[in-house]
Write a protein that holds these residues in place. Structure first.
Motif, mmCIF file in Angstrom:
data_model
loop_
_atom_site.group_PDB
_atom_site.id
_atom_site.type_symbol
_atom_site.label_atom_id
_atom_site.label_comp_id
_atom_site.label_asym_id
_atom_site.label_seq_id
_atom_site.Cartn_x
_atom_site.Cartn_y
_atom_site.Cartn_z
ATOM 1 N N THR A 117 1.225 42.819 -2.211
ATOM 2 C CA THR A 117 0.621 41.965 -1.199
ATOM 3 C C THR A 117 1.637 40.927 -0.751
ATOM 4 N N ALA A 118 1.294 40.204 0.306
ATOM 5 C CA ALA A 118 2.183 39.167 0.806
ATOM 6 C C ALA A 118 2.302 38.034 -0.204
ATOM 7 N N SER A 119 3.489 37.392 -0.240
ATOM 8 C CA SER A 119 3.644 36.173 -1.028
ATOM 9 C C SER A 119 2.721 35.106 -0.458
ATOM 10 N N ALA A 120 2.165 34.273 -1.334
ATOM 11 C CA ALA A 120 1.176 33.304 -0.865
ATOM 12 C C ALA A 120 1.214 32.038 -1.698
ATOM 13 N N VAL A 121 0.743 30.954 -1.086
ATOM 14 C CA VAL A 121 0.577 29.672 -1.758
ATOM 15 C C VAL A 121 -0.841 29.190 -1.473
ATOM 16 N N ALA A 122 -1.569 28.791 -2.508
ATOM 17 C CA ALA A 122 -2.876 28.169 -2.330
ATOM 18 C C ALA A 122 -2.658 26.657 -2.273
ATOM 19 N N ALA A 123 -2.561 26.125 -1.059
ATOM 20 C CA ALA A 123 -2.250 24.705 -0.878
ATOM 21 C C ALA A 123 -3.514 23.865 -0.991
ATOM 22 N N THR A 124 -3.389 22.719 -1.660
ATOM 23 C CA THR A 124 -4.549 21.846 -1.854
ATOM 24 C C THR A 124 -4.420 20.540 -1.074
ATOM 25 N N ILE A 178 -1.659 29.966 2.422
ATOM 26 C CA ILE A 178 -0.548 30.179 3.350
ATOM 27 C C ILE A 178 0.224 31.400 2.860
ATOM 28 N N GLU A 179 0.483 32.354 3.764
ATOM 29 C CA GLU A 179 1.116 33.604 3.352
ATOM 30 C C GLU A 179 2.367 33.898 4.167
ATOM 31 N N SER A 180 3.202 34.753 3.589
ATOM 32 C CA SER A 180 4.302 35.321 4.360
ATOM 33 C C SER A 180 3.740 36.365 5.317
ATOM 34 N N TYR A 181 4.390 36.543 6.439
ATOM 35 C CA TYR A 181 3.924 37.477 7.466
ATOM 36 C C TYR A 181 4.304 38.909 7.094
ATOM 37 N N LEU A 182 3.393 39.837 7.335
ATOM 38 C CA LEU A 182 3.645 41.250 7.063
ATOM 39 C C LEU A 182 3.852 41.993 8.375
ATOM 40 N N ASP A 183 4.990 42.709 8.497
ATOM 41 C CA ASP A 183 5.249 43.495 9.695
ATOM 42 C C ASP A 183 4.556 44.851 9.578
ATOM 43 N N GLY A 184 4.537 45.595 10.666
ATOM 44 C CA GLY A 184 4.001 46.957 10.635
ATOM 45 C C GLY A 184 2.550 47.022 11.064
ATOM 46 N N GLY A 260 -19.893 49.151 -5.089
ATOM 47 C CA GLY A 260 -20.160 48.947 -3.671
ATOM 48 C C GLY A 260 -18.973 49.385 -2.848
ATOM 49 N N LEU A 261 -18.711 48.645 -1.764
ATOM 50 C CA LEU A 261 -17.673 49.014 -0.817
ATOM 51 C C LEU A 261 -16.527 48.018 -0.902
ATOM 52 N N LEU A 262 -15.353 48.504 -1.289
ATOM 53 C CA LEU A 262 -14.144 47.683 -1.272
ATOM 54 C C LEU A 262 -13.397 47.974 0.021
ATOM 55 N N TYR A 263 -13.308 46.955 0.855
ATOM 56 C CA TYR A 263 -12.611 47.070 2.131
ATOM 57 C C TYR A 263 -11.175 46.614 1.911
ATOM 58 N N CYS A 264 -10.246 47.517 2.096
ATOM 59 C CA CYS A 264 -8.828 47.196 1.929
ATOM 60 C C CYS A 264 -8.209 47.032 3.311
ATOM 61 N N GLY A 265 -7.831 45.799 3.639
ATOM 62 C CA GLY A 265 -7.104 45.531 4.869
ATOM 63 C C GLY A 265 -5.615 45.514 4.553
ATOM 64 N N LEU A 266 -4.844 46.391 5.195
ATOM 65 C CA LEU A 266 -3.466 46.632 4.773
ATOM 66 C C LEU A 266 -2.508 46.615 5.950
ATOM 67 N N GLN A 274 1.193 47.007 1.945
ATOM 68 C CA GLN A 274 0.926 45.658 1.455
ATOM 69 C C GLN A 274 -0.505 45.280 1.822
ATOM 70 N N VAL A 275 -1.209 44.632 0.897
ATOM 71 C CA VAL A 275 -2.578 44.202 1.163
ATOM 72 C C VAL A 275 -2.575 42.905 1.966
ATOM 73 N N ILE A 276 -3.352 42.893 3.046
ATOM 74 C CA ILE A 276 -3.582 41.668 3.809
ATOM 75 C C ILE A 276 -4.780 40.926 3.234
ATOM 76 N N GLU A 277 -5.860 41.655 3.010
ATOM 77 C CA GLU A 277 -7.080 41.035 2.488
ATOM 78 C C GLU A 277 -7.998 42.100 1.910
ATOM 79 N N PHE A 278 -8.939 41.635 1.089
ATOM 80 C CA PHE A 278 -10.050 42.461 0.640
ATOM 81 C C PHE A 278 -11.344 41.884 1.204
#
Length: 427
Positions: A117-124, A178-184, A260-266, A274-278
């Protein structure tokens, strides 16, 4: 089999239509449903986010299977209450639904499971968010941590706009991602899960921006198509192996099996999948296109998932047709959509061959007219032997429907039909 579908939108309309094709289904009831769903089956009023109310309705109706459509009831624990009352439920419990309820939790699960998945920071704080934006650089990707109905993500080259969205997210939550951008190119893959086994549906691609050429603000989704003629061979199997199954295994290891249903946004990037979101439910509008092509009996498959029997089912069968979904939205969507506008042309559009008109934000006026009552009002779904044919049918139906201020994109699936989508070579 008697099936209760919880939810009010086009996704639930698509589910009801597909469930009704299952020969073992004797009745489908939708709660609360919508005027379009009401043409297919009985609808009942219910507060979908109230576990006790939903459970009481299931008991009154004595249903064999409950399918929870939207994310909010799942995060509210509706599936847990139903399971405690001994109902077969398609939809994850509250803890497992945190995969969608918290982007930061999803990142933690992916790290533990070794999912790319994309590199990410959980900013507070605003300062942490600003530092993360500078670290990753443009394009900037800012995600609300909680539920946002598909509209909590901003992707922009404008640092000020990115920081403003981060600050807005922090005003209602203790953190923003905040995440790094994924191309493609992006892919949506729905995966049926029973806590142990992961069974994929066919992939789709959706369109988030409000206007053609992916311009304007993000929405819940303005259209979709399936299958993907440009998808690399073996893509679905790789996603299940490297993404879906590891997540199912990790959730089971933590004592919160995902049913149930796992939605993989890639994103299919130069660094691979690379995973964008679930998400933890069927995505809207991809569901409309995917289920239009499903030939296997949906209720029987979902009951197998609810009962932990997915490993026993026959391989899913699919139509060779393409399916294109075009979303028709109200004036001023996605900001403050106007409601109450009379909708014309519904019957004429629905009468076209291989076309379905699925309701989302509609209501019945006192005079019996169908009027707009939400942002995304209708999904027009059409099938065809080619992507061009499906697009032509979909837009022919769209052209028959009108109301004041109606807006839609004219380029759904166009790039794919013209062969303009390419997957980056892996570096």
């Amino acid at each position: 089999m008697k099936v209760l579908v919880i939810g009010p939108g086009a996704r639930e309309h698509a589910l009801v239509a597909a469930l009704s094709r299952d020969p073992q289904v004797e009745a489908v009831i939708a709660a609360p449903g919508n005027p379009g769903i009401g043409l297919l089956c009985e609808t009942r009023p219910v507060d979908a986010t109230d576990p006790a109310a939903v459970t009481a309705l299931a008991e009154e109706l004595d249903v064999d299977l409950v399918i929870v459509g939207p994310e909010a009831p799942l995060v509210a624990g509706v599936a847990d209450a139903l399971r405690e009352a001994s109902f077969a439920v398609f939809g994850p419990g509250q803890e497992a639904a945190t995969l969608e309820g918290s982007k930061a939790f999803a990142k933690e699960i992916m790290e533990s499971a070794g999912v790319p998945t994309a590199s990410a920071v959980a900013a507070t704080s605003e300062q942490e968010a600003a530092e993360a934006l500078d670290r990753f650089g443009a394009p900037y990707v800012v995600k609300a941590d909680g539920l946002a109905a598909g509209k909590g993500v901003v992707v922009t080259e404008d640092r000020a706009a990115a920081l403003a969205h981060a600050t807005s997210c922090l005003s209602v939550s203790d953190r923003v991602v905040i995440e790094s951008y994924l191309d493609g190119p992006e892919v949506s893959l729905f995966v049926l899960c029973d806590g142990k086994t992961a069974v994929p549906l066919e992939p789709a691609q959706d369109f988030k921006r409000i206007r053609d050429n992916d311009e304007g603000p993000n929405t819940g989704g303005m259209g979709a198509y399936s299958p993907l003629p440009w998808a690399p061979e073996g893509m679905v199997e790789e996603i299940v192996r490297t993404v879906a199954q590891p997540v199912v295994d990790e959730m089971a290891r933590r004592g919160h099996p995902f049913v149930g249903l796992l939605y993989c946004g890639l994103a299919l990037t130069s660094r691979g999948i690379q995973v964008i979101e679930f998400n933890v439910r069927f995505g809207d509008p991809e569901t409309q296109s995917v289920l239009a092509r499903l030939e296997s009996p949906l209720a029987q498959v979902m009951l197998a998932a609810a009962e932990g029997r997915l490993a026993e089912i026959e391989p899913l069968q699919w139509s060779d047709d393409y399916a294109v979904t075009v979303v028709l939205a109200a004036e001023n969507y996605p900001d403050s959509p106007r409601s109450g506008d009379a909708i014309g042309g519904l019957e004429e559009a629905a009468d076209l061959e291989d076309v379905m008109v699925l309701h989302a934000g509609t209501a019945t006026a006192p005079d019996g007219e169908i009027v707009t009552s939400g942002g995304r009002v209708l999904s027009v779904v059409a099938k065809g032997a080619t992507l061009d044919a499906a697009r032509e049918r979909a837009y022919a139906a769209v052209d028959l429907i009108d109301w004041d201020g109606e807006q839609h994109r004219s380029d759904i699936a166009l790039a794919a039909a013209e062969g303009r989508i390419s997957v980056p070579t892996r570096g």
